[in-house]
Design a protein around this motif. Structure first.
Motif, PDB file in Angstrom:
ATOM      1  N   ILE A  16       0.830  -1.231  -0.028  1.00  8.65           N
ATOM      2  CA  ILE A  16      -0.166   0.020  -0.061  1.00  8.65           C
ATOM      3  C   ILE A  16       0.962   1.168  -0.036  1.00  8.65           C
ATOM      4  O   ILE A  16       0.751   1.996  -0.949  1.00  8.65           O
ATOM      5  CB  ILE A  16      -0.699   0.074   0.969  1.00  8.65           C
ATOM      6  CG1 ILE A  16      -2.198  -1.044   1.007  1.00  8.65           C
ATOM      7  CG2 ILE A  16      -1.691   1.260   1.475  1.00  8.65           C
ATOM      8  CD1 ILE A  16      -3.044  -1.250   2.154  1.00  8.65           C
ATOM      9  N   VAL A  20       1.165   4.262  -2.826  1.00  9.19           N
ATOM     10  CA  VAL A  20       1.235   5.753  -2.451  1.00  9.19           C
ATOM     11  C   VAL A  20       2.131   6.175  -2.995  1.00  9.19           C
ATOM     12  O   VAL A  20       2.010   7.442  -3.607  1.00  9.19           O
ATOM     13  CB  VAL A  20       0.962   5.968  -0.990  1.00  9.19           C
ATOM     14  CG1 VAL A  20       1.175   7.437  -0.714  1.00  9.19           C
ATOM     15  CG2 VAL A  20      -0.270   5.253  -0.594  1.00  9.19           C
ATOM     16  N   SER A  24       2.313   9.378  -5.965  1.00 14.95           N
ATOM     17  CA  SER A  24       2.878  10.539  -5.754  1.00 14.95           C
ATOM     18  C   SER A  24       3.614  10.968  -6.987  1.00 14.95           C
ATOM     19  O   SER A  24       3.578  12.450  -7.265  1.00 14.95           O
ATOM     20  CB  SER A  24       3.485  10.532  -4.379  1.00 14.95           C
ATOM     21  OG  SER A  24       2.662  10.276  -3.374  1.00 14.95           O
ATOM     22  N   VAL A 211      -6.448   2.362  -3.726  1.00 11.39           N
ATOM     23  CA  VAL A 211      -5.549   3.490  -3.219  1.00 11.39           C
ATOM     24  C   VAL A 211      -4.837   4.404  -4.176  1.00 11.39           C
ATOM     25  O   VAL A 211      -4.918   5.451  -4.129  1.00 11.39           O
ATOM     26  CB  VAL A 211      -4.340   2.636  -2.367  1.00 11.39           C
ATOM     27  CG1 VAL A 211      -3.220   3.490  -1.910  1.00 11.39           C
ATOM     28  CG2 VAL A 211      -5.109   1.952  -1.256  1.00 11.39           C
ATOM     29  N   TYR A 212      -4.202   3.769  -5.089  1.00 13.69           N
ATOM     30  CA  TYR A 212      -3.721   4.269  -6.421  1.00 13.69           C
ATOM     31  C   TYR A 212      -4.774   5.224  -6.891  1.00 13.69           C
ATOM     32  O   TYR A 212      -3.964   6.566  -7.272  1.00 13.69           O
ATOM     33  CB  TYR A 212      -3.338   3.484  -7.353  1.00 13.69           C
ATOM     34  CG  TYR A 212      -2.495   4.186  -8.659  1.00 13.69           C
ATOM     35  CD1 TYR A 212      -1.396   4.646  -8.500  1.00 13.69           C
ATOM     36  CD2 TYR A 212      -3.197   4.184  -9.631  1.00 13.69           C
ATOM     37  CE1 TYR A 212      -0.543   5.245  -9.618  1.00 13.69           C
ATOM     38  CE2 TYR A 212      -2.582   4.644 -10.793  1.00 13.69           C
ATOM     39  CZ  TYR A 212      -1.163   5.373 -10.719  1.00 13.69           C
ATOM     40  OH  TYR A 212      -0.573   5.972 -11.837  1.00 13.69           O
ATOM     41  N   PHE A 215      -5.372   8.374  -4.403  1.00 13.22           N
ATOM     42  CA  PHE A 215      -4.196   9.267  -4.187  1.00 13.22           C
ATOM     43  C   PHE A 215      -3.720   9.860  -5.525  1.00 13.22           C
ATOM     44  O   PHE A 215      -3.205  11.185  -5.654  1.00 13.22           O
ATOM     45  CB  PHE A 215      -2.978   8.332  -3.679  1.00 13.22           C
ATOM     46  CG  PHE A 215      -2.101   9.071  -2.923  1.00 13.22           C
ATOM     47  CD1 PHE A 215      -1.053   9.709  -3.535  1.00 13.22           C
ATOM     48  CD2 PHE A 215      -2.159   9.306  -1.374  1.00 13.22           C
ATOM     49  CE1 PHE A 215      -0.189  10.563  -2.721  1.00 13.22           C
ATOM     50  CE2 PHE A 215      -1.391   9.831  -0.630  1.00 13.22           C
ATOM     51  CZ  PHE A 215      -0.503  10.577  -1.227  1.00 13.22           C
ATOM     52  N   MET A 300     -10.159  12.111   2.207  1.00 10.14           N
ATOM     53  CA  MET A 300      -8.994  11.516   1.157  1.00 10.14           C
ATOM     54  C   MET A 300      -7.989  10.803   2.286  1.00 10.14           C
ATOM     55  O   MET A 300      -7.424   9.831   2.197  1.00 10.14           O
ATOM     56  CB  MET A 300      -8.454  12.272   0.235  1.00 10.14           C
ATOM     57  CG  MET A 300      -9.503  12.595  -0.841  1.00 10.14           C
ATOM     58  SD  MET A 300      -8.544  13.467  -2.202  1.00 10.14           S
ATOM     59  CE  MET A 300      -7.211  12.142  -2.810  1.00 10.14           C
ATOM     60  N   MET A 301      -7.654  11.688   3.402  1.00  8.08           N
ATOM     61  CA  MET A 301      -6.614  11.488   4.302  1.00  8.08           C
ATOM     62  C   MET A 301      -6.875  10.285   5.167  1.00  8.08           C
ATOM     63  O   MET A 301      -6.336   9.450   5.515  1.00  8.08           O
ATOM     64  CB  MET A 301      -6.232  12.542   4.991  1.00  8.08           C
ATOM     65  CG  MET A 301      -5.008  12.355   5.983  1.00  8.08           C
ATOM     66  SD  MET A 301      -4.364  14.026   6.754  1.00  8.08           S
ATOM     67  CE  MET A 301      -3.763  14.696   5.174  1.00  8.08           C
ATOM     68  N   HIS A 303      -9.144   8.083   4.499  1.00 14.06           N
ATOM     69  CA  HIS A 303      -9.294   6.891   3.689  1.00 14.06           C
ATOM     70  C   HIS A 303      -7.950   6.304   3.721  1.00 14.06           C
ATOM     71  O   HIS A 303      -7.920   5.117   3.746  1.00 14.06           O
ATOM     72  CB  HIS A 303      -9.727   7.443   2.316  1.00 14.06           C
ATOM     73  CG  HIS A 303     -10.022   6.222   1.243  1.00 14.06           C
ATOM     74  ND1 HIS A 303     -11.167   5.579   1.401  1.00 14.06           N
ATOM     75  CD2 HIS A 303      -9.188   5.721   0.511  1.00 14.06           C
ATOM     76  CE1 HIS A 303     -11.046   4.374   0.583  1.00 14.06           C
ATOM     77  NE2 HIS A 303      -9.786   4.476  -0.064  1.00 14.06           N
ATOM     78  N   GLN A 304      -6.850   7.009   3.474  1.00 17.31           N
ATOM     79  CA  GLN A 304      -5.555   6.307   3.374  1.00 17.31           C
ATOM     80  C   GLN A 304      -5.008   5.575   4.709  1.00 17.31           C
ATOM     81  O   GLN A 304      -4.588   4.655   4.721  1.00 17.31           O
ATOM     82  CB  GLN A 304      -4.401   7.358   3.025  1.00 17.31           C
ATOM     83  CG  GLN A 304      -4.824   8.059   1.633  1.00 17.31           C
ATOM     84  CD  GLN A 304      -4.875   7.054   0.465  1.00 17.31           C
ATOM     85  OE1 GLN A 304      -4.278   6.007   0.436  1.00 17.31           O
ATOM     86  NE2 GLN A 304      -5.990   7.453  -0.407  1.00 17.31           N
ATOM     87  N   LEU A 307      -7.206   2.428   5.594  1.00 17.99           N
ATOM     88  CA  LEU A 307      -6.659   1.355   4.803  1.00 17.99           C
ATOM     89  C   LEU A 307      -5.559   0.703   5.328  1.00 17.99           C
ATOM     90  O   LEU A 307      -5.305  -0.508   5.522  1.00 17.99           O
ATOM     91  CB  LEU A 307      -6.564   1.768   3.397  1.00 17.99           C
ATOM     92  CG  LEU A 307      -7.480   2.014   2.213  1.00 17.99           C
ATOM     93  CD1 LEU A 307      -7.202   2.472   1.107  1.00 17.99           C
ATOM     94  CD2 LEU A 307      -8.683   0.724   2.197  1.00 17.99           C
ATOM     95  N   ILE A 308      -4.368   1.566   5.686  1.00 17.76           N
ATOM     96  CA  ILE A 308      -3.360   1.041   6.115  1.00 17.76           C
ATOM     97  C   ILE A 308      -3.369   0.524   7.581  1.00 17.76           C
ATOM     98  O   ILE A 308      -3.045  -0.769   8.004  1.00 17.76           O
ATOM     99  CB  ILE A 308      -2.265   2.251   6.165  1.00 17.76           C
ATOM    100  CG1 ILE A 308      -1.794   2.697   4.838  1.00 17.76           C
ATOM    101  CG2 ILE A 308      -1.078   1.781   7.134  1.00 17.76           C
ATOM    102  CD1 ILE A 308      -1.054   3.976   4.997  1.00 17.76           C
TER     103      ILE A 308
END
Length: 322
Positions: A16, A20, A24, A211-212, A215, A300-301, A303-304, A307-308
């Motif tokens: 993951i 990310v 980026s 995730v991809y 982000f 969005m933040m 969500h990341q 997931l982690i």
């Protein structure tokens, strides 16, 4: 992977983080973003097709009847989260700006995720049938409850309208593949029993695609560069604290209400998540004329982070499953 596990580093979490990093540096733009979006939808549909093919109809029916489980998840999603969002008002303006708080409260009002909640429940060897019903019910009700809560608790511009196509998308992308899987189950259940890796691959692959995609969208919009690093750090801490509180409460509720291990996993994963896929389209309608990029940044933040965090929890529960 075994070498990494000795240091309590999970390979899936590293995957993951790697996705990310790739998003980026190489975010999907234009036609590439459309391709990624299509691939994500295909992966999610395939995931639910496999769930339907693997799940005995008796268990699916039992999941539908488990009303105490679903009420608990809905209460966490649409009562516990909004209360935490309202309490976070005290953080303005020292930690959160007005727009960021608007986004934080909005993330507390959107429904639970469907795909990742069920995928993590499957990885953790929880009640997949219950997770499918709880997460799907949350999204179906959220199409109506989220705009109503936004109107009740927030100041929005214009009329809050919900596109009926959101319900059609949920049915076509999630429920239809699931029922097709149920229909073909007699022909493929033997193959699935012998080869469990395809389902595991789709579980993890679909999450990595989400995730991809998410982000990449943030990088293309440039919302990560719209604030100072201290504001971003403060927002990340607030999102992490809210997630930690909700996970702690859902874990407590699961035990206090006497749910079995498999159902407690559903309460934690379905009750602690927020849907980026549902929240982003709603935000563009509900906050027309407002800085939507900043408003959706907390979602969005969060969500990341979810997931982690949930990937780590799912792997831990999978290792300790009886």
């Amino acid at each position: 992977m075994r070498f990494l596990s000795k240091f309590y580093i999970d390979g899936f979490i590293l995957s993951i983080l790697a996705v990310v990093a790739v998003a980026s540096v190489f975010p999907a733009r234009g036609e590439a973003a459309n391709v990624v979006s299509v691939l994500t939808k295909i992966a999610i549909a395939l995931l639910f097709l496999l769930y339907g093919a693997r799940l005995p109809p008796q268990e699916a029916l039992a999941g539908l009847k488990h009303w105490r489980l679903h009420v608990t998840v809905l209460a966490c999603t649409f009562i516990l989260f909004p209360l935490l969002g309202l309490a976070a008002r005290v953080l303005v303006p020292h930690i959160l700006t007005s727009d960021l708080y608007t986004g934080l409260l909005f993330l507390c009002l959107v429904p639970s995720t469907v795909q990742s909640s069920i995928a993590f429940t499957s990885i953790a060897k929880g009640n997949v049938a219950g997770a499918i019903v709880s997460a799907t019910l949350s999204n179906l009700l959220g199409v109506f409850l989220t705009p109503a809560l936004v109107i009740l608790l927030m100041n929005t511009t214009g009329q809050a309208k919900v596109d009926p196509s959101a319900i059609v998308d949920i049915v076509l992308q999630l429920l239809v593949p699931f029922f097709i899987g149920q229909l073909i189950r007699p022909k493929v259940k033997g193959w699935l029993a012998r080869y469990a890796e395809p389902t595991k691959l789709v579980d993890r692959g679909s999450i990595l695609l989400v995730v991809y995609s998410a982000f990449s969208a943030g990088m293309v919009e440039g919302i990560w560069h719209a604030m100072s690093p201290w504001r971003i750090l403060g927002l990340a801490v607030v999102c992490a604290v809210i997630l930690a509180l909700v996970i702690a409460v859902t874990a407590f509720l699961g035990r206090a209400l006497g749910f079995e291990r498999a159902d407690r996993i559903v309460v934690v994963f379905c009750g602690s998540k927020k849907s980026l896929a549902t929240g982003l389209p709603m935000a563009t309608v509900l906050f027309a004329g407002s800085p939507v990029g900043l408003i959706v940044l907390p979602l969005m933040m969060f969500h990341q982070i979810q997931l982690i965090t949930c990937a780590a929890l799912a792997q831990r529960w999978a290792r300790t499953a009886p």
